[in-house]
Design an enzyme around this catalytic site. Structure first.
Site: not given
Ligand code: ACO
Length: 351
Positions: A112, A278, A308
């Site tokens: 990530c 994020h 995500n």
């Protein structure tokens, strides 16, 4: 000399998968997913479509947006945790597919935080004078992790078959992770320019002691062979995550990193115009926003539509913010991320 983002582009796959569609495959509900994560839908790649393919679409769009041609790039940095192959990485595949010519490509894997780490590398390449134009790509196809032996046909509307109780029970085992992820790609062109605009302070962190909170134990080169049917049947090729641990780290360490880059740049947090976080969970994004004491409009999000997408969330979000006119000249913007590694940090960008 500054590193300036002169072009952005995204590549998102065609299948829009709603929470309701997922609830036909496993014991979950639109309400649970919305309330716990903020996600309403995500995109899934076509069977056979890899993260390189999505990266190629995003890169083509970013290069055109910068008013350049593929042959103008000097280097590529490709961030992904879901490459097409174990070897080689996606970089050379993207280079050939786009016709970038004989330029070096770097494959990085900070999950990530991949885009953030890519910004640091691109900035160092440009500051050193080694390269003047860097293509940075974040792309993921997470669907291959999803252990649904049957059910894809139902999910993408190609069958009305009801899945069996046994299939449903099996899919439910990984529901705490599978509902959170989607497929997608974002790319940026970063060029050397004189002036005030460009990347500023970047602070990156790694703590390998936290590696176990988000990891995949199957398909490991510590085993012989590195992947077996038994590992797949035991669910070991699905990442394992201590959701609460990751959550706590995210709402603590991302605000800390944002404060760190502000302090190092002589800025107050209130001086920031936009903070791009994020996109892992809307509650995390709101937690970061509140911890920083910023109004919600300074911390935009699009997790509702994509879930995500790991290395792709920040470039997709930045592209959409530019498209919506939220990014204007003279702004102080910060990118921040945290993910498996643990890797985290923040990067200041003056627009
Ligand atoms: N549908 C319905 N129920 C579910 C689902 C689901 N999809 N998933 C879990 N549940 C159930 C659990 O079984 C549990 O039931 P129980 O109370 O009967 O035991 C209940 O819901 C609550 O589960 P919790 O884990 O306590 O839920 P929580 O509120 O902590 O949310 C979540 C879980 C969404 C995973 C959250 O912890 C989170 O977002 N963590 C961070 C994840 C993250 O940031 N990852 C980023 C890194 S990604 C990267 O680096 C690649």
């Amino acid at each position: 000399m500054r590193s300036v983002i002169t072009g952005t582009g995204i590549g998102v796959p065609p299948h829009v998968i709603t929470n309701e569609a997922l609830s036909r495959l496993m014991d979950t509900s639109d309400e649970w997913i919305r309330v716990r994560s903020g996600i309403q839908e995500r995109r899934y790649a076509e069977l056979g479509q890899g993260s390189t393919d999505l990266g190629v679409i995003a890169s083509r769009n970013a290069i055109a947006d910068a008013g350049l041609a593929p042959g103008d790039m000097d280097a590529v940095i490709f961030a992904t945790m879901t490459p097409d192959h174990v070897l080689p990485g996606n970089g050379p595949l993207l280079q050939t597919a786009l016709g970038l010519g004989d330029i070096p490509t770097f494959d990085i894997r900070q999950q990530c935080s991949g885009f953030l780490y890519g910004l640091e590398l691109a900035d160092l390449f440009i500051q050193s004078g080694r390269y003047r134009r860097v293509l940075l790509v974040g792309a993921e196809v997470h669907t291959a992790f999803m252990p649904w032996h049957l059910g894809w046909d139902t999910l993408i509307g190609q069958s009305t078959r009801e899945i069996t109780e046994a299939e449903r029970a099996e899919n439910t085992l990984s529901r705490d992770r599978t509902v959170l992820f989607g497929d997608g790609a974002g790319a940026v062109v970063i060029e050397a320019r004189e002036g005030e605009a460009g990347l500023g302070t970047i602070r990156l962190h790694t703590d390998g002691a936290g590696a176990g909170v988000l990891t995949m134990t199957g398909a490991s080169f510590k085993r012989r062979p590195f992947v077996t049917v038994e590992q797949i049947q035991a669910g070991e090729t699905v990442p394992v995550m201590s959701g609460k641990e990751v959550f706590k780290s995210a709402v603590t360490l991302m605000p800390q990193s944002v404060r760190e880059v502000c302090a190092a740049s002589g800025l107050a947090v209130e001086d920031l115009d936009l903070v791009l976080v994020h996109q892992a969970n809307l509650r995390i994004i709101e937690g970061v926003q509140k911890a920083l004491g910023l109004p919600p409009e300074k911390v935009p999000h699009n997790i509702e539509r994509y879930g995500n997408t790991t290395a792709a969330t920040l470039p997709i979000l930045f592209h959409e913010c530019r498209q919506q006119g939220l990014v204007r000249p003279g702004m102080n913007l910060v990118f921040t991320a945290l993910g498996s590694g643990l890797h985290w940090g923040a990067a200041l960008y003056r627009t």
